[in-house]
Design a protein around this motif. Structure first.
Motif, PDB file in Angstrom:
ATOM      1  N   ASN A  86       4.786   4.687  -5.713  1.00 40.74           N
ATOM      2  CA  ASN A  86       5.644   5.885  -6.532  1.00 40.74           C
ATOM      3  C   ASN A  86       5.845   7.027  -5.574  1.00 40.74           C
ATOM      4  OD1 ASN A  86       3.537   4.809  -9.086  1.00 40.74           O
ATOM      5  ND2 ASN A  86       5.697   4.462  -9.091  1.00 40.74           N
ATOM      6  N   GLY A  87       4.508   6.707  -4.919  1.00 44.20           N
ATOM      7  CA  GLY A  87       4.008   8.030  -4.018  1.00 44.20           C
ATOM      8  C   GLY A  87       5.469   8.730  -3.257  1.00 44.20           C
ATOM      9  N   GLN A  88       6.701   7.514  -2.843  1.00 47.10           N
ATOM     10  CA  GLN A  88       7.425   7.844  -2.305  1.00 47.10           C
ATOM     11  C   GLN A  88       8.736   8.044  -3.415  1.00 47.10           C
ATOM     12  OE1 GLN A  88       8.316   8.419   0.957  1.00 47.10           O
ATOM     13  NE2 GLN A  88       5.662   9.141   1.352  1.00 47.10           N
ATOM     14  N   GLY A  89       8.710   8.156  -4.701  1.00 43.10           N
ATOM     15  CA  GLY A  89       9.464   8.218  -5.520  1.00 43.10           C
ATOM     16  C   GLY A  89      10.157   7.271  -6.070  1.00 43.10           C
ATOM     17  N   VAL A  90       9.821   6.049  -5.244  1.00 41.84           N
ATOM     18  CA  VAL A  90       9.880   4.573  -6.239  1.00 41.84           C
ATOM     19  C   VAL A  90       8.961   4.340  -7.132  1.00 41.84           C
ATOM     20  CG1 VAL A  90      10.363   1.573  -5.546  1.00 41.84           C
ATOM     21  CG2 VAL A  90      10.503   4.130  -4.012  1.00 41.84           C
ATOM     22  N   THR A  91      10.168   3.379  -8.602  1.00 39.33           N
ATOM     23  CA  THR A  91       9.542   2.658  -9.877  1.00 39.33           C
ATOM     24  C   THR A  91       9.613   1.359  -9.226  1.00 39.33           C
ATOM     25  OG1 THR A  91       8.802   4.835 -10.519  1.00 39.33           O
ATOM     26  CG2 THR A  91       8.713   2.311 -11.537  1.00 39.33           C
ATOM     27  N   PRO A  92       9.021   0.240  -8.982  1.00 36.58           N
ATOM     28  CA  PRO A  92       9.462  -0.787  -8.874  1.00 36.58           C
ATOM     29  C   PRO A  92       9.098  -2.142 -10.164  1.00 36.58           C
ATOM     30  CG  PRO A  92       7.001  -0.984  -7.393  1.00 36.58           C
ATOM     31  CD  PRO A  92       7.574   0.380  -8.435  1.00 36.58           C
ATOM     32  N   VAL A  93       9.857  -2.934  -9.999  1.00 32.08           N
ATOM     33  CA  VAL A  93      10.239  -3.695 -11.055  1.00 32.08           C
ATOM     34  C   VAL A  93       8.970  -5.378 -10.421  1.00 32.08           C
ATOM     35  CG1 VAL A  93      11.737  -5.479 -12.488  1.00 32.08           C
ATOM     36  CG2 VAL A  93      12.209  -3.499 -11.543  1.00 32.08           C
ATOM     37  N   LEU A  94       8.791  -5.465 -11.149  1.00 33.78           N
ATOM     38  CA  LEU A  94       7.211  -6.788 -11.285  1.00 33.78           C
ATOM     39  C   LEU A  94       7.962  -8.024 -11.229  1.00 33.78           C
ATOM     40  CD1 LEU A  94       3.831  -5.142 -12.288  1.00 33.78           C
ATOM     41  CD2 LEU A  94       5.458  -4.669 -10.204  1.00 33.78           C
TER      42      LEU A  94
END
Length: 359
Positions: A86-94
């Protein structure tokens, strides 16, 4: 490894919560260990403990307790990893077990035994995701070759109890998702402690799990059963939202995919008693493939002869291959050309190997 496949029906009855009758516990526990379903027997133990051998109850409770502790650590590891991304602007899919960790109440975490944390990011986010994980101590232990169809990388740290399997696409061949559209269309945003994630809907999770088992893990071609994932499909159906069977059917395109999906749904209905619509478990080829799975589970020596059943879908596979090759302007094989020698050798080698979690 000793095979305990003859106990498949009995183990499934235990997982369904049916009363124990004339159980060979050595074979049942052996098969539960082989299929990674031992912690899932905790509900059966809670229900029938007075009727069960003491050592069986003790063993299952111990495995469940240890798995609960491990999954608590995996949950903390997952949150830390996602916060970094998230800190790098990435919101992953689990995906798979990671999604289960994020959606399961803490007191139920120990039921599912998982090997790693499957996380998906968009193709333009892969470098940032890897860099974010590297900044908190992860190192790459395996990476798919650049020429591969699917980008993925395994990362680990010595202090963790599991690796992170970072993926750039949903499991399995990309063409199987063409009728579904973008994966994020089937996800909902959610909080994971201090982190933000996307979690696929139960129906889309079921689709990805089936594609993973049947195609990425070659289960449809090999006649494998993944009982742990069947239990997960059952639990998805029993969740508050449940499975939308019509929606699941709408994601299926082509005869090959239809046969593979319905083979898994037939196993789900017969082995674990899930009420799957009759139209999704009644056609001939899926029924033949499921009979093959049962025969191979009972008599493992039949695995090699039953590889001949891949020819039931060879025409369907070639037909879909023609479409893919046409789209990419690559020379295409004939509809009924023989599989390559390397493909046949791979299937033969894999069919005779003992694979953890498969029966």
């Amino acid at each position: 490894m000793v095979r305990h496949s003859a106990a498949l029906t009995t183990l499934c009855n235990c997982l369904r919560g049916m009363p124990p009758v004339d159980v060979d516990w050595t074979s049942v526990i052996g098969l539960a260990n082989q299929t990674l379903t031992t912690p899932a027997l905790i509900d059966f133990v809670d229900q029938f403990e007075p009727e069960l051998p003491e050592d069986v109850c003790t063993y299952i409770r111990q495995i469940h307790r240890r798995n609960s502790l491990r999954n608590d650590r995996l949950a903390g590891q997952l949150e830390e990893a996602v916060v970094a991304m998230n800190g790098q602007g990435v919101t992953p899919v689990l995906l798979k077990g990671a999604a289960t960790l994020a959606t399961t109440p803490k007191e139920r975490r120990g039921v599912r035994l998982m090997c790693d944390l499957d996380i998906m990011v968009m193709p333009d986010e892969t470098e940032r995701a890897v860099a974010a994980l590297g900044a908190i101590g992860y190192g790459i232990c395996h990476q798919a070759p650049p020429e591969g169809e699917r980008w993925h990388v395994d990362l680990n740290r010595s202090r963790d109890v599991g690796t992170i399997d970072l993926q750039g696409a949903a499991p399995g061949p990309a063409y199987l998702y063409h009728s579904s559209g973008h994966a994020l269309n089937h996800c909902v945003p959610a909080l994971l402690g201090r982190a933000s994630v996307y979690i696929p809907t139960p129906t889309y999770r079921a689709l990805m799990l089936i594609i993973h088992d049947q195609f990425q893990d070659y289960g449809y071609w090999l006649g494998d059963l993944d009982l742990r994932h069947l239990v997960e499909l059952r639990d998805l159906n029993n969740s508050v939202e449940g499975l939308d069977w019509k929606e699941l059917a709408s994601h299926v395109s082509g005869e090959l995919m239809k046969n593979a999906v319905e083979t898994q749904l037939l196993a789900l209905a017969v082995l674990l008693g899930v009420e799957v619509p009759y139209s999704m478990r009644s056609r001939l080829i899926p029924r033949l493939q499921f009979m093959r799975q049962l025969m191979q589970a009972r008599f493992p020596a039949t695995r090699v002869p039953f590889l001949a059943m891949t020819f039931l879908d060879l025409g369907n596979y070639r037909r879909e291959a023609v479409t893919r090759y046409t789209q990419t302007s690559v020379h295409r094989p004939g509809l009924w050309s023989m599989p390559r020698a390397a493909t046949l050798q791979f299937l033969l080698r894999t069919a005779t190997a003992v694979r953890v979690g498969k029966v």
